[in-house]
Enzyme design. Structure first.
Site, PDB file in Angstrom:
ATOM      1  CB  ALA A  12      -0.928   0.000   1.210  1.00 45.02           C
ATOM      2  NE  ARG A  18      -2.896   4.512 -13.619  1.00 44.93           N
ATOM      3  CZ  ARG A  18      -2.925   3.202 -13.904  1.00 44.93           C
ATOM      4  NH1 ARG A  18      -3.653   2.764 -14.923  1.00 44.93           N
ATOM      5  NH2 ARG A  18      -2.232   2.350 -13.185  1.00 44.93           N
ATOM      6  CD  GLU A 161       5.345  -5.985 -14.307  1.00 41.56           C
ATOM      7  OE1 GLU A 161       4.512  -5.086 -14.162  1.00 41.56           O
ATOM      8  OE2 GLU A 161       5.105  -7.173 -14.003  1.00 41.56           O
ATOM      9  NE  ARG A 339     -31.133  16.652  11.956  1.00 40.30           N
ATOM     10  CZ  ARG A 339     -31.240  17.833  12.559  1.00 40.30           C
ATOM     11  NH1 ARG A 339     -32.385  18.504  12.524  1.00 40.30           N
ATOM     12  NH2 ARG A 339     -30.214  18.340  13.199  1.00 40.30           N
ATOM     13  CB  ALA A 429     -56.325  23.179  16.924  1.00 37.02           C
TER      14      ALA A 429
END
Ligand code: UD1
Ligand code: CA
Length: 477
Positions: A12, A18, A161, A339, A429
């Site tokens: 790694a 690229r 290669e 959430r 209400a």
């Protein structure tokens, strides 16, 4: 019990040019995990005595991510000598001197490798008494990859290669997959004699094949019938392709385990998601992180769940939720925005155009329409009327509102936190609830309604409203 005769090296150190990214290549994600995390998981499945990761480019970020996912990994820094051979050479130096078992070499950027494939490769390697076994594949378009050289009898002669290959060699379609098993001793000896005299000025790991053959070791390339296992990610297009293939495999795995997934191409499921049999996932659904879904639940269409726990027989449609717990038989959506910290009790409902955050909503309680419920604790069997808002923020601090059991909050209420509405109450209400409401009472603060006769004709003459009023008057209303 760890396999004492096995070590794994993960490469790694490369830059991943690229990708054109500020993020190191191996930290890009598919299936909810970094590329390197997928490789670490495949390696861990072998239960090796040691896993060594070689880093260089962005070494701090890469090694931190590796250690977070697999804390026992040994991190080795590559020096200025470039090439996969140098990387492995330094990794071998980190193994105990007396370790003379097998070394599996993997690439941090080839995330679809799996433990079963590696087990097969190691088994063949040991059974064949070989010094080197590699995974190859036959590709219609082998461009860019190392080619396997064989003699007329089919015996491996080496690897060349692409940049060092002649025209004839470039026509070879069997490629090196970059996944290997070596005998540690044979590999170490071979690497010590490899130079950087090649087109890229690198110390190639692939040169070990010819070196080992010269000293009498056996080398075999085993062609895989599943080319995805060796697919490397070098650019964003390949990242997407690998992600799509991983998703297809994850979806198929759930289907085989008894989950109905109507449309695999529009369903995205992270590697860590768990789903019980007889769950149904409808199209356009994204299941991320550590989400779990219990049997009988139906999720989707067009739903995103991140780190959510979904209970049995829950129904969640056209909604988005993060870090929420939904108990058995709940109904959510359509168009709910849930959430973190939301908990909905058994049989509860969060309906259309409702947003919740840090809200514990008890068994059987319902927030059916057009509401915001934040920083709230609601008991069981309560109902929050349409269009109600929990005003939890005074511009400086957040406060909590408490609603008891069996409460009927009327439509279009504003609950100004901190405030408590006790068990068994009604609010009318349009109430703005500023004071606690004691158990058993009705809260209301609506001002008496006044109707001012003739106001429209006087103040809005000539409007369509005034004309309508005029017509009503003419009809004698
Ligand atoms: C390599 C193989 C090639 C094979 C291909 C398969 C060599 C010389 N070639 O080529 O035969 O077909 O993989 O994908 O090995 N890395 C280091 N240190 C380095 C160079 C690379 O750790 O100095 C790491 C990279 O980060 C990457 C892996 O090794 O994870 C492979 O390197 P990369 O440069 O991609 O090799 P390829 O040219 O693709
Ligand atoms: Ca590569």
């Amino acid at each position: 019990m760890a396999e004492q005769h096995l070590a794994v090296v993960i490469l790694a150190a490369g830059q991943g040019t690229r990708m054109k990214s500020a993020l190191p290549k191996v930290l890009h994600r598919i299936g909810g995990r970094s590329l390197i995390a997928h490789v670490l998981d495949a390696a861990a499945g072998l239960d090796p005595a040691q896993v060594v990761a070689v880093v260089r480019h962005e070494r701090d970020r890469v090694s931190a991510a590796i250690l977070e996912h697999a804390p026992d990994t040994v991190i080795v820094d590559q020096d200025e000598v470039p090439g996969t051979g140098r990387a492995v050479e330094l990794a071998l130096a980190a193994l105990p001197d007396d370790f003379d078992g097998s070394v599996v070499v993997l690439s941090g950027d080839a995330p679809l490798i799996d433990t079963a494939t590696l087990e097969g490769l190691v088994k063949g390697h040991l059974g064949g008494g070989r010094a080197m076994t590699l995974l190859s594949a036959v590709f219609d378009n082998p461009t860019g990859l190392g080619r396997i050289l064989r003699d007329d009898s089919g015996a491996v002669l080496g690897i060349v290669e692409e940049k060092d290959a002649d025209d004839e060699q470039r026509r070879i379609t069997e490629i090196n997959g970059g996944i290997y098993v070596f005998s540690r001793r044979a590999l170490q000896t071979a690497l010590a004699s490899i130079d950087t005299n090649n087109a890229q000025g690198e110390k190639y790991l692939t040169d070990a094949a010819a070196r080992i053959l010269v000293t009498g070791g056996d080398v075999e390339a085993v062609a895989t019938d599943d080319p995805w296992t060796i697919a490397g990610v070098n650019d964003r297009a390949q990242l997407a392709e690998a992600g799509r293939e991983l998703n297809a495999r994850i979806v198929r795995g759930h289907q085989r385990a008894g989950v109905t997934i109507q449309d695999p191409t529009s369903t995205w499921i992270d590697a860590d998601v768990s789903i019980e049999p007889d769950v149904e996932i409808l199209p356009g659904t994204f299941l991320h992180g550590a989400t779990s879904i219990a049997t009988g639940a139906v999720v989707g269409p067009d739903t995103t769940l991140v780190d959510c726990e979904v209970g049995p027989d829950a129904r969640i449609r056209r909604s988005e939720a993060t870090l929420a717990v939904f108990s058995a038989g709940v109904s959510v959506g359509p168009f709910a925005y849930i959430r973190p910290g939301t908990e909905l009790g058994a049989g509860g409902k969060i309906g259309a155009f409702v947003e919740t955050k840090n809200a514990k909503i008890g068994d059987g309680s319902k927030v059916p329409h057009l509401s915001y419920v934040g920083d709230a604790v609601i008991g069981s069997d309560s109902n929050i009327g349409a269009g109600s808002i929990f005003a939890n923020y005074d511009g400086v601090q957040k406060h909590q509102a408490r609603v008891g059991d069996g409460v009927r909050v009327g439509s279009k209420n504003v609950l100004i936190a901190p405030v408590t509405i006790e068990d068994g109450t009604y609010t009318a209400a349009g109430t703005v609830v500023r004071k606690d409401v004691p158990s058993g009472s009705l809260a209301m603060n609506v001002a008496p309604q006044r109707n001012i006769a003739g106001w429209v004709a006087e103040n809005r003459p000539g409007t369509s409203t005034a004309e309508a009023a005029q017509r009503a008057a003419e009809r004698g209303e």
